[in-house]
Every structure is written in structure tokens, then in C-alpha cells.
Scaffold this active site. Sequence first.
Site, PDB file in Angstrom:
ATOM      1  N   SER A 127      -9.476 -12.711  -8.608  1.00 40.91           N
ATOM      2  CA  SER A 127     -10.413 -13.633  -7.989  1.00 40.91           C
ATOM      3  C   SER A 127     -11.302 -14.208  -9.074  1.00 40.91           C
ATOM      4  O   SER A 127     -11.610 -13.536 -10.053  1.00 40.91           O
ATOM      5  CB  SER A 127     -11.255 -12.885  -6.958  1.00 40.91           C
ATOM      6  OG  SER A 127     -12.481 -13.559  -6.748  1.00 40.91           O
ATOM      7  N   HIS A 180       3.396  -3.480  18.414  1.00 42.05           N
ATOM      8  CA  HIS A 180       2.023  -3.994  18.578  1.00 42.05           C
ATOM      9  C   HIS A 180       1.150  -3.634  17.371  1.00 42.05           C
ATOM     10  O   HIS A 180      -0.064  -3.531  17.502  1.00 42.05           O
ATOM     11  CB  HIS A 180       1.374  -3.468  19.862  1.00 42.05           C
ATOM     12  CG  HIS A 180       2.260  -3.573  21.064  1.00 42.05           C
ATOM     13  ND1 HIS A 180       2.246  -4.672  21.894  1.00 42.05           N
ATOM     14  CD2 HIS A 180       3.208  -2.735  21.553  1.00 42.05           C
ATOM     15  CE1 HIS A 180       3.139  -4.489  22.862  1.00 42.05           C
ATOM     16  NE2 HIS A 180       3.750  -3.330  22.672  1.00 42.05           N
ATOM     17  N   GLU A 184       1.905 -14.048   0.068  1.00 43.10           N
ATOM     18  CA  GLU A 184       1.119 -15.026   0.835  1.00 43.10           C
ATOM     19  C   GLU A 184       1.713 -16.427   0.695  1.00 43.10           C
ATOM     20  O   GLU A 184       1.791 -17.186   1.656  1.00 43.10           O
ATOM     21  CB  GLU A 184      -0.327 -15.034   0.353  1.00 43.10           C
ATOM     22  CG  GLU A 184      -1.108 -13.816   0.788  1.00 43.10           C
ATOM     23  CD  GLU A 184      -2.497 -13.792   0.176  1.00 43.10           C
ATOM     24  OE1 GLU A 184      -3.460 -14.002   0.911  1.00 43.10           O
ATOM     25  OE2 GLU A 184      -2.614 -13.585  -1.044  1.00 43.10           O
ATOM     26  N   LYS A 232     -10.809  -7.767  -7.433  1.00 41.94           N
ATOM     27  CA  LYS A 232      -9.740  -8.195  -6.543  1.00 41.94           C
ATOM     28  C   LYS A 232      -8.370  -8.223  -7.212  1.00 41.94           C
ATOM     29  O   LYS A 232      -8.223  -8.566  -8.363  1.00 41.94           O
ATOM     30  CB  LYS A 232     -10.016  -9.616  -6.009  1.00 41.94           C
ATOM     31  CG  LYS A 232     -11.121  -9.712  -5.005  1.00 41.94           C
ATOM     32  CD  LYS A 232     -10.882  -8.946  -3.713  1.00 41.94           C
ATOM     33  CE  LYS A 232      -9.820  -9.582  -2.847  1.00 41.94           C
ATOM     34  NZ  LYS A 232     -10.265 -10.869  -2.282  1.00 41.94           N
TER      35      LYS A 232
END
Length: 484
Positions: free
Chosen positions: A301, A180, A314, A307
Site C-alpha cells: 500500500s 453459505h 483481485e 499491507k
Amino acid sequence: MSAAPSPKNDDARDEATPAASSLPSGGTWSGRFAEPMSARMQRFNASIDFDRRLAEVDIAASLAHARMLAHTNIISADDLRAIESGLAQIRTEIERGEFQFARELEDIHFNIERRLITLAGDAGKRLHTARSRNDQVATDLRLWLRGAIDALIGELVALRRALIDLAEKHADTIMPGFTHLQVAQPVTFGHHLMAYDAMFARDVERLVDCRHRVNRLPLGSAALAGTSYPIDREHVARELGFEKLCENSIDAVSDRDFAIEFEAGASLVMIHLSRFAEELVLWSNPRFSFVALADRFCTGSSIMPQKKNPDVPELVRGKAARVVGDLVALLLLMKGQPLAYNKDNQEDKEPLFDTVDTLADSLAIITDLVGTGLTVNRERMRAAAREGYATATDLADYLVRKGMPFRDAHDAVAKAVRHAESKGCDLADLPLCDLAHFAPLVADDVLTVLTLEGSVASRDHVGGTAPAQVRSAIAAARRTIAEK
Ligand code: ARG
């Protein structure tokens, strides 16, 4: 800037093009037809823009077919020689990028055949004896997919090697195991990595298994019913390395279950990669900092200078969606097609090619990342394992060994955890007398049980997380790779 063609432009181009006159029957599809195709129809109908990828296997299959035709005296030895040298030249032209692919010749089969006729005359015209594009394209697709599967198995094995090597370095590295996404029990990072190896090992098995059903020969089925010529299908199968013949001509030209099965196996590979990618995204987040990804696998970014984004994992996670989409596309393509061949099947190629390309790219980049682009932060993993009462089960098991029924032990430890939580410390940091308050059976030896090392080392059976078991899992995994 070149604008996308507007519908109006399309209409303007929707007329027979001069190039259409290079068709066998001077602009019409065949002598059966009274009017030529419009440019729009040509574009809509053609597959050459994507099926040119089949050129090499189309030539190999044509050579095998021609050799069989000569072997069975359906064509002469002279014809075979002319066909062989014509096809060899075409192969060279394609390799050198000199071959003129023509959209009005619809697909790779017609493009190559037309060029062969130009080069070899009547012999070229005899190649299509006892054959149809229906069994031809099914054969090409199987040959092409067989090669793609072999390459993908190689990529999967490379990924397995990288994972196993990393797992070996981290057979003793302790991290929190999660259920979980909450800290559950301590595990070794090596054990966690070997879970992925187990998935990819099954993926290899699935591809190997699927390859047997891909590797069957449709040629000889002709359009759908077989052919009236005295062909020798075994001869063709041997020449092309097929294990078996497709035994029903109608099935051979119409079903694409072999491609769907491959897509299903490929989807599972991508799902496994996607789960791993998701963990890399989490682990590389500063809140976790279990790993750092090398800069070359990340981007920044355009607006936020600080960033560093984990683009590779991804994208791999995102590309899993494409491949599952390709699987669904092929499933839906088959659904509702009456036997035998239908032109719907021309739509099988792009999803299949897309899946093979996506898988090859995703596997290669993740292998590179695992092999050369991950810095593992042992301290952060260890600290996280210490934070979530990860050894609570070990304490309960300890009490059970001292004679307490498991349910009572579970309850006692739950209360001890609540107490530790209220004091803001770990179970191992509670004074022994505090622990004894909840579980009178505890003695000094409980402290070894509450350590992370003690916890993982105690799970010492096949499939357990103990470092010794991880090392034998690694050895076993290396053996399965060596056997291939
Ligand atoms: N380009 C076609 C395909 O991809 C080849 C087979 C065409 N056969 C036919 N009868 N029209 O499926």
C-alpha cells in the site's frame, strides 16, 4: 505532457490529409465518389489500428484464394507466382516491423492489397477476383480465432496440470468445506482443488466443441450472394484446414455466432477463474490463513506499510467483468442487424481480441500462482475444520446406523451442538455421557466418527471427498489430459 486531442484540434484535423492521395482513386474512396473523406471520417471508419493483428491470417487466406484461382484457371500461373512472391515479401515486411500501415487505407485487407499491387502490378489487382472484403474478413476472423482457441486450450491444460499436481499433494489435507460460507463438513483440500479442475475440464470441452463451428470456410460467399466465377471452395477449405464450408453465402458473411459462442465459453472460463480468485483472496486473509501468496503476486500500500494485498486474484476477478462485457458487446452487436453484412461487424474485433488477451494473461498468471506461488497452511485448515462442528452430520449418520430415523438424529445432534457451543467446545470434546444425554444410542465407537479423518474417509464413493477417491479422480483427470 501530451494533452488528449480536444474537439477543437479534431476539427482542425478534419480535412483531407495529403496521405489520402495514396488511395486508389487519388483521394476519394473510389471513382464513384466526388469528394474525399475528411480526416475524422477516416479515423472513424478505419480499423487498421486494431485489425492489423489479422495480417498473418489475411495473407494465408489470400494465398489459398490465389492458389484456387490459378487451379480453376481464373488467373494464370504467372499471376499466381507474382502474388505468392509479393505476399511473401509483405509477410517479411510485417514480421520485421517494416510494413507501412496506412489509416487512409482503412483496414488490413486494403493495406495488404495495396502493397501487393505496388509489388506485383496487375497480378496483385487480380487477387480480389471472386472475393469481397465481406467473406475475406469473416474468413480471417475464423482463422485467427481458431489459432487463439488452440493456444487457450493449451493454457487451460497447463492450469489443469498445476491444479492436479497441487491436489495430489493435498489429497489428505483436511479443510472445512463451506456452504453459505459457513463451515459445513470436512473435505480434503485436494478434493476442493479438483472441483476447479472439473470446471476447467468442461471449459476445455466447450472450446473444443466451439472450435468445430469456428472452423468453417466463408470464402466463396463474396459480398453476400456468391460469385459468378467457377470457384472451387473445397480447394480453399483444404488448403486452410477448414473442416467444412459455410453453406449459405448470406449467413457466411453476416453472422458472428461463432465468435459469440467463443465469448460465452471464455466468459465461463473467467467466471471459474474468478471464483477461484475470490477464494484465494479469502484464504490468504490472516483470518483464514489457509494459504500464503508469494510476494511476487502481491503489492503493498502507498500509505499502510504493513499491507500485502492479493492483487493478482483481485485483478483476475475484476477481469472477468471485462470478458463478460465483451460477450454482451458481441451479442448486442448482432441484435437488430438486417442481413447480410453491415459495417457494425467491424466492431466485433476489439472485444474478441480483448477477451483472448485477457484470458491468456489470466490463465498464465493463475497457473504460475498455483504452480509456484502458493504456500498451504495445513494446520490452519485443520484448526478451522475443527471449529465449526463440521462432523455434526457424521454424528447424525452414526445414529441413523444405530437405528434412529434421520430426522430424529438431526434434531438430537442439533441439541448436542447447542450444548457444546454453550460450553465453548467441539462435539468430539464433549464427555460421552453428555452426548448420550441427547442421543442415548452413542457408544465408544462414536469417537472415530467424530474425527476429521474418519469423516472424510467415510465419503468413499465416486465424487466423494475421501482421499482414496481424490486420488482416483486425479488419475482420471490425468488420463483425460493425456488423451487430448
Ligand atoms: N474492416 C471491415 C470489417 O472489419 C472489413 C469488411 C468491410 N466490408 C465492407 N463492405 N465495408 O468488417
